[in-house]
Design an enzyme around this catalytic site. Sequence first.
Site, PDB file in Angstrom:
ATOM      1  N   HIS A 118      -2.405  -0.601  -0.161  1.00  0.00           N
ATOM      2  CA  HIS A 118      -2.774  -1.948  -0.606  1.00  0.00           C
ATOM      3  C   HIS A 118      -3.936  -2.452   0.242  1.00  0.00           C
ATOM      4  CE1 HIS A 118      -2.211  -5.894  -2.363  1.00  0.00           C
ATOM      5  NE2 HIS A 118      -2.245  -6.425  -1.146  1.00  0.00           N
TER       6      HIS A 118
ATOM      7  N   GLY B 285      10.174  -4.472  -4.964  1.00  0.00           N
ATOM      8  CA  GLY B 285       9.405  -5.724  -4.990  1.00  0.00           C
ATOM      9  C   GLY B 285       7.934  -5.457  -5.261  1.00  0.00           C
TER      10      GLY B 285
HETATM   11  C1  GRF Z   1      -7.592   0.611  -3.655  1.00  0.00           C
HETATM   12  O1  GRF Z   1      -8.195  -0.280  -2.720  1.00  0.00           O
HETATM   13  C2  GRF Z   1      -6.141   0.274  -3.816  1.00  0.00           C
HETATM   14  O2  GRF Z   1      -5.498  -0.160  -2.632  1.00  0.00           O
HETATM   15  C3  GRF Z   1      -6.219  -0.868  -4.786  1.00  0.00           C
HETATM   16  O3  GRF Z   1      -7.240  -0.524  -5.694  1.00  0.00           O
HETATM   17  C4  GRF Z   1      -8.114   0.379  -5.060  1.00  0.00           C
HETATM   18  C5  GRF Z   1      -8.100   1.660  -5.856  1.00  0.00           C
HETATM   19  O4  GRF Z   1      -9.224   2.359  -5.521  1.00  0.00           O
HETATM   20  N1  GRF Z   1      -4.957  -1.039  -5.453  1.00  0.00           N
HETATM   21  P1  GRF Z   1      -9.415   3.882  -6.048  1.00  0.00           P
HETATM   22  O5  GRF Z   1      -8.986   3.911  -7.509  1.00  0.00           O
HETATM   23  O6  GRF Z   1      -8.545   4.756  -5.200  1.00  0.00           O
HETATM   24  O7  GRF Z   1     -10.882   4.130  -5.833  1.00  0.00           O
END
Ligand code: GRF
Length: 201
Positions: A110, A144
């Site tokens: 995240h 969650g």
């Molecule tokens: C990442 O920063 C992830 O944490 C967020 O969206 C981005 C996805 O990037 N949920 P990618 O598809 O791996 O380039």
Amino acid sequence: SRLVVLVSGSGTNLQALLDAIAADPGGYGARIVAVGADRSGIAGLERAERAGIPTFVCPVGEYATRADWDRALAEAVGAYEPDLVVLAGFMKLVGGEFLARFGGRTLNTHPALLPSFPGAHGVRDALAHGVKVTGCTVMLVDDGVDTGPIIAQGVVAVRPDDSEDTLHERIKEVERALLVDVVGTLARDGYRIEGRKVHIP
Ligand code: GRF
């Protein structure tokens, strides 16, 4: 260890894992046996295809209920008998059926310092809040929204002229390195979960 990686977009986190494994196939301790997505036509799937890795797509819209989708996703992932499942930019919440099968061994990443700024707009929310530092979190997935036990975090300074995109790109640089490190470590050394603590030997 056998990894299944789930993506929804550009797949640069997936690419970081692919590159780390290609750089040291014997040492990394894990290999990606399949890549899945909730939609087709995304760069993440192309990256898997270029690496010769089997892919599958479970579009939410093709299932009568969310529970049906969740079950289908669990079946598709289970067919590859993963040791670890990595949600790498997967933008759907997995549900009860999925977690019954893969809970405790499903990681997510995240782009914020949880528990701050969970949800689909962590970068935008942190920027809007005016924080001076933000970052990224690798955690286990629970039932969650971004509430699972935290495994690792990385800090990124916010610049006065940052936009959501410039900040997210800088976070993703840290995030990719963090994810590669955590996945490799868990795959090689295993881990133990005690409540909210994840112990890596
Ligand atoms: C990442 O920063 C992830 O944490 C967020 O969206 C981005 C996805 O990037 N949920 P990618 O598809 O791996 O380039």
